[in-house]
Motif scaffolding. Sequence first.
Motif, PDB file in Angstrom:
ATOM      1  N   PHE A 118       0.803  -1.220   0.000  1.00 45.45           N
ATOM      2  CA  PHE A 118       0.000   0.000   0.000  1.00 45.45           C
ATOM      3  C   PHE A 118       0.843   1.281   0.000  1.00 45.45           C
ATOM      4  N   SER A 119       1.824   1.378   0.907  1.00 40.45           N
ATOM      5  CA  SER A 119       2.598   2.613   1.037  1.00 40.45           C
ATOM      6  C   SER A 119       3.429   2.895  -0.217  1.00 40.45           C
ATOM      7  N   ALA A 120       4.056   1.849  -0.784  1.00 45.99           N
ATOM      8  CA  ALA A 120       4.876   2.035  -1.974  1.00 45.99           C
ATOM      9  C   ALA A 120       4.027   2.456  -3.171  1.00 45.99           C
ATOM     10  N   ILE A 121       2.859   1.826  -3.324  1.00 43.67           N
ATOM     11  CA  ILE A 121       1.954   2.208  -4.415  1.00 43.67           C
ATOM     12  C   ILE A 121       1.573   3.677  -4.281  1.00 43.67           C
ATOM     13  N   TYR A 122       1.243   4.069  -3.080  1.00 38.20           N
ATOM     14  CA  TYR A 122       0.828   5.456  -2.823  1.00 38.20           C
ATOM     15  C   TYR A 122       1.937   6.440  -3.193  1.00 38.20           C
ATOM     16  N   PHE A 123       3.153   6.150  -2.780  1.00 42.85           N
ATOM     17  CA  PHE A 123       4.284   7.052  -2.977  1.00 42.85           C
ATOM     18  C   PHE A 123       4.653   7.177  -4.457  1.00 42.85           C
ATOM     19  N   TYR A 124       4.871   6.062  -5.122  1.00 41.48           N
ATOM     20  CA  TYR A 124       5.347   6.109  -6.503  1.00 41.48           C
ATOM     21  C   TYR A 124       4.261   6.583  -7.470  1.00 41.48           C
ATOM     22  N   CYS A 125       3.016   6.251  -7.183  1.00 36.23           N
ATOM     23  CA  CYS A 125       1.933   6.730  -8.045  1.00 36.23           C
ATOM     24  C   CYS A 125       1.743   8.242  -7.922  1.00 36.23           C
ATOM     25  N   SER A 126       2.041   8.805  -6.754  1.00 34.77           N
ATOM     26  CA  SER A 126       1.984  10.264  -6.603  1.00 34.77           C
ATOM     27  C   SER A 126       2.999  10.941  -7.527  1.00 34.77           C
ATOM     28  N   ILE A 127       4.170  10.329  -7.648  1.00 31.37           N
ATOM     29  CA  ILE A 127       5.209  10.870  -8.535  1.00 31.37           C
ATOM     30  C   ILE A 127       4.766  10.767  -9.990  1.00 31.37           C
ATOM     31  N   VAL A 128       4.192   9.620 -10.375  1.00 30.46           N
ATOM     32  CA  VAL A 128       3.730   9.428 -11.750  1.00 30.46           C
ATOM     33  C   VAL A 128       2.654  10.458 -12.097  1.00 30.46           C
ATOM     34  N   PHE A 129       1.741  10.700 -11.167  1.00 30.96           N
ATOM     35  CA  PHE A 129       0.673  11.678 -11.413  1.00 30.96           C
ATOM     36  C   PHE A 129       1.239  13.069 -11.677  1.00 30.96           C
ATOM     37  N   LEU A 130       2.116  13.531 -10.808  1.00 33.64           N
ATOM     38  CA  LEU A 130       2.680  14.872 -10.976  1.00 33.64           C
ATOM     39  C   LEU A 130       3.496  14.966 -12.259  1.00 33.64           C
ATOM     40  N   GLY A 131       4.241  13.911 -12.588  1.00 34.40           N
ATOM     41  CA  GLY A 131       5.017  13.919 -13.814  1.00 34.40           C
ATOM     42  C   GLY A 131       4.146  14.012 -15.051  1.00 34.40           C
ATOM     43  N   GLY A 132       3.021  13.297 -15.050  1.00 36.56           N
ATOM     44  CA  GLY A 132       2.109  13.351 -16.184  1.00 36.56           C
ATOM     45  C   GLY A 132       1.478  14.728 -16.366  1.00 36.56           C
ATOM     46  N   VAL A 133       1.081  15.349 -15.253  1.00 37.88           N
ATOM     47  CA  VAL A 133       0.484  16.687 -15.330  1.00 37.88           C
ATOM     48  C   VAL A 133       1.522  17.709 -15.785  1.00 37.88           C
ATOM     49  N   LEU A 134       2.753  17.568 -15.316  1.00 37.36           N
ATOM     50  CA  LEU A 134       3.831  18.459 -15.750  1.00 37.36           C
ATOM     51  C   LEU A 134       4.021  18.365 -17.269  1.00 37.36           C
ATOM     52  N   ALA A 135       4.053  17.137 -17.799  1.00 40.90           N
ATOM     53  CA  ALA A 135       4.205  16.953 -19.250  1.00 40.90           C
ATOM     54  C   ALA A 135       3.015  17.561 -20.002  1.00 40.90           C
ATOM     55  N   PHE A 136       1.791  17.403 -19.462  1.00 38.70           N
ATOM     56  CA  PHE A 136       0.603  17.994 -20.077  1.00 38.70           C
ATOM     57  C   PHE A 136       0.716  19.510 -20.165  1.00 38.70           C
ATOM     58  N   SER A 137       1.230  20.128 -19.120  1.00 44.72           N
ATOM     59  CA  SER A 137       1.330  21.593 -19.102  1.00 44.72           C
ATOM     60  C   SER A 137       2.312  22.114 -20.148  1.00 44.72           C
ATOM     61  N   LEU A 138       3.231  21.264 -20.585  1.00 43.76           N
ATOM     62  CA  LEU A 138       4.232  21.667 -21.581  1.00 43.76           C
ATOM     63  C   LEU A 138       3.818  21.309 -23.000  1.00 43.76           C
ATOM     64  N   SER A 139       2.734  20.554 -23.149  1.00 45.92           N
ATOM     65  CA  SER A 139       2.313  20.065 -24.465  1.00 45.92           C
ATOM     66  C   SER A 139       1.599  21.155 -25.270  1.00 45.92           C
ATOM     67  N   GLN A 140       1.875  21.156 -26.568  1.00 41.24           N
ATOM     68  CA  GLN A 140       1.201  22.074 -27.489  1.00 41.24           C
ATOM     69  C   GLN A 140       0.226  21.343 -28.411  1.00 41.24           C
ATOM     70  N   PHE A 141       0.145  20.022 -28.271  1.00 41.87           N
ATOM     71  CA  PHE A 141      -0.636  19.214 -29.200  1.00 41.87           C
ATOM     72  C   PHE A 141      -1.723  18.447 -28.450  1.00 41.87           C
ATOM     73  N   TYR A 142      -2.920  18.465 -28.998  1.00 42.94           N
ATOM     74  CA  TYR A 142      -4.068  17.856 -28.330  1.00 42.94           C
ATOM     75  C   TYR A 142      -3.883  16.358 -28.114  1.00 42.94           C
ATOM     76  N   ALA A 143      -3.459  15.631 -29.151  1.00 45.18           N
ATOM     77  CA  ALA A 143      -3.300  14.180 -29.033  1.00 45.18           C
ATOM     78  C   ALA A 143      -2.259  13.816 -27.974  1.00 45.18           C
ATOM     79  N   LEU A 144      -1.159  14.567 -27.957  1.00 46.13           N
ATOM     80  CA  LEU A 144      -0.120  14.311 -26.968  1.00 46.13           C
ATOM     81  C   LEU A 144      -0.623  14.635 -25.562  1.00 46.13           C
ATOM     82  N   SER A 145      -1.434  15.661 -25.453  1.00 46.09           N
ATOM     83  CA  SER A 145      -2.007  16.014 -24.151  1.00 46.09           C
ATOM     84  C   SER A 145      -2.878  14.889 -23.611  1.00 46.09           C
ATOM     85  N   LEU A 146      -3.633  14.240 -24.503  1.00 42.77           N
ATOM     86  CA  LEU A 146      -4.452  13.103 -24.088  1.00 42.77           C
ATOM     87  C   LEU A 146      -3.584  11.978 -23.521  1.00 42.77           C
TER      88      LEU A 146
END
Length: 416
Positions: free
Chosen positions: A298-326
């Motif tokens: 449980f704890s490891a899933i919680y920790f590493y998934c939090s990092i994945v979430f923030l990384g994905g949102v960061l990449a979305f904020s830098l995207s200029q293309f709709y398909a890539l944003s999806l």
Amino acid sequence: MSVKEPTTAQTVTPLALIRDVNFRGFWLAGALGGMMRWLEMLAIGVFTFEVTQSALMVALVTMARTVPMLLFSAFTGAIADGFDRRLMLLGGLGVLALTSAVLAGLAIAGRIELWHVALGTFIAGIYGTLEHPVRRSLLGIIAGAKAGATGAGVALTLDSGTNHCMRLVGPVLGGLVLTRFGLPGVYVFGAVLFSLGFFLVLKAQYQSPHYDDAVPRILGQIVEGLRYIRTNPKIMGTLFITMAINIFGFPYVAMVPVIGDQILGQGAVATGMLLSADAAGALAGALLIANFARPHHFSAIYFYCSIVFLGGVLAFSLSQFYALSLVFLFLSGLGVAGFAAMQSTIVFTAAPPEMRGRLMGVLAVCIGVNPLGILQVGILADWFGGALAVTIITIEGLAAILVAALLWPHFWRRGN
């Protein structure tokens, strides 16, 4: 863990829980409320931006939903430890159905104003204070009686996955309803969904446990719960990361209508698809977790998934293309799955039974700090634009996760 295993071991699967008529009633009521929450969030965000052309106003109206969690959740949690959770849920759903009906009438008459919408959002936020200490605790208690901590984990992961499914459906449906029927259609739909939820809970049965002195010592119980949290590093670290994600991660949702319009050049339906991509990833992740996660993960899933979430949102904020944003938001959704499922599961399973309500209430308070993040992202968006605002907050969030890794190494060390 504080959840006691039943004397007779049982294998509990999501399907087995859904077959339980009482579990199903509380679960479906949450699903309907979740659908309306995400439908309304997209529709109100688009409506507010169309009326004001202000990213800050979009953030402020969105913030009205989360302020009550910060202000009232600790009290709701303490009250839930001494009152019938089912009756509390019925009262909340009844008020929401009535509120949606009134707003629908104002919208149909052409007299609805932005402050009406914001007030309705605030009332929905008050109902949101019941989600963790009342409804989700009910699910954990029913499943925990069948299979202990594992059963509670399956129940809360199933419920989290269901919420992600509603996130998948809700924004797209919100865009369609808003485009076809306008704001009146959104609120009529809400009145119907909340009424259905009310009758589902009305039919469900639940034997309410009562603990000594639970009612007259509400403030004392809150203090007692806070003292207990200080002695439990697993709960303490979980609450810290919950606050970080809600301040520096989830506020990005308020900027999706702005980014969809200004950066990606999309309308309401396509913008709703962005939020649905996040939800699709979260649903896929939740299915994996429900079937394969075990308490020591449980704890490891919680920790590493939090990092994945923030990384994905960061990449979305830098995207200029709709398909890539999806694609980026789908990846962020995979992270949300682990974060959302485990934050409730860790707190619920680590809490003594007599403290579950108040500790889940404290969890809701930590979720309720979200307005601070929404206010920050709204101000940053007015200064730098929505996309750069999201970039800034997600970098802050990753820094906060690093702090958590240093303070609570059990998140990443094997065997913890």
